[in-house]
Design an enzyme around this catalytic site. Sequence first.
Site, mmCIF file in Angstrom:
data_model
loop_
_atom_site.group_PDB
_atom_site.id
_atom_site.type_symbol
_atom_site.label_atom_id
_atom_site.label_comp_id
_atom_site.label_asym_id
_atom_site.label_seq_id
_atom_site.Cartn_x
_atom_site.Cartn_y
_atom_site.Cartn_z
ATOM 1 N N GLY A 8 -5.581 3.385 10.959
ATOM 2 C CA GLY A 8 -6.079 2.455 11.957
ATOM 3 C C GLY A 8 -6.037 1.025 11.438
ATOM 4 N N ALA A 9 -6.517 0.112 12.264
ATOM 5 C CA ALA A 9 -6.587 -1.291 11.864
ATOM 6 C C ALA A 9 -7.500 -1.424 10.655
ATOM 7 C CB ALA A 9 -7.113 -2.136 13.026
ATOM 8 N N ARG A 10 -7.058 -2.192 9.664
ATOM 9 C CA ARG A 10 -7.803 -2.462 8.430
ATOM 10 C C ARG A 10 -8.154 -1.199 7.669
ATOM 11 N NH1 ARG A 10 -5.371 -5.763 9.271
ATOM 12 N NH2 ARG A 10 -5.751 -7.616 10.433
ATOM 13 N N ALA A 32 9.363 -7.453 8.167
ATOM 14 C CA ALA A 32 8.184 -7.763 8.971
ATOM 15 C C ALA A 32 8.590 -7.774 10.443
ATOM 16 C CB ALA A 32 7.610 -9.109 8.559
ATOM 17 N N THR A 33 7.826 -7.072 11.273
ATOM 18 C CA THR A 33 8.191 -6.931 12.677
ATOM 19 C C THR A 33 7.368 -7.809 13.617
ATOM 20 O OG1 THR A 33 6.685 -5.073 12.995
ATOM 21 C CG2 THR A 33 8.950 -4.551 12.306
ATOM 22 N N HIS A 48 -0.165 -13.058 5.431
ATOM 23 C CA HIS A 48 0.702 -12.054 4.812
ATOM 24 C C HIS A 48 1.729 -12.716 3.896
ATOM 25 C CE1 HIS A 48 -0.391 -8.141 6.452
ATOM 26 N NE2 HIS A 48 -0.655 -8.738 7.598
ATOM 27 N N ARG A 52 1.930 -12.055 -0.366
ATOM 28 C CA ARG A 52 3.038 -11.315 -0.981
ATOM 29 C C ARG A 52 3.488 -11.965 -2.279
ATOM 30 N NH1 ARG A 52 5.504 -11.567 4.264
ATOM 31 N NH2 ARG A 52 4.826 -9.739 5.404
ATOM 32 N N ASP A 82 6.683 -3.177 7.947
ATOM 33 C CA ASP A 82 5.295 -3.424 8.368
ATOM 34 C C ASP A 82 5.309 -4.280 9.633
ATOM 35 O OD1 ASP A 82 2.557 -3.425 8.387
ATOM 36 O OD2 ASP A 82 2.325 -4.402 6.440
#
Length: 175
Positions: A8-10, A32-33, A48, A52, A82
């Site tokens: 799930g989220a987080r 990355a999408t 993000h 990285r 991701d």
Amino acid sequence: MHELILGGARSGKSRLAEQRARMSNRRVLTIATAQALDEEMTARIAKHRADRPADWQVIEEPLALAEALNQTCAADTCVIVDCLTLWLSNLLLQDNPQRLQQEVDALLAGISTLPGQVLLVSNETGLGVIPMGQLSRDFVDQAGWLHQALAERCQRVTFCVAGLTMTLKPSKDHP
């Protein structure tokens, strides 16, 4: 080895993928999408990017995922995707309704033959209430079908909850 990482989220799924990539002793590339369509998503993408490692290559590809994987996967590379659910959302919102099925078919057709390590991060959407609107129901259905098909093709499937991991499908070759 290819792994589907759900949660799930987080839940810790992106962090797990990043840990696995660091431990792979391979060159790391992230696909990355996400699309920066509003201020909140722009801020998330910026965070993000800042988090990285500087030596990780990033490709931003919101639609043509199979093509990006075919162009970037190599024996010496660990690729993090991701995330798949943002990719599905991007495709569901396209004017061409056939594009979703074409892109999913291309991903499923090629995933098993990709060289190197591939870590597919996705939100598990099937644990909550049934969504009210048709678009939301279509999204949950598409995500569920995609996860099932990828789970068949990946050597390992991991579920993340509260930063803890549960191996759903172990790899015989990798702990």
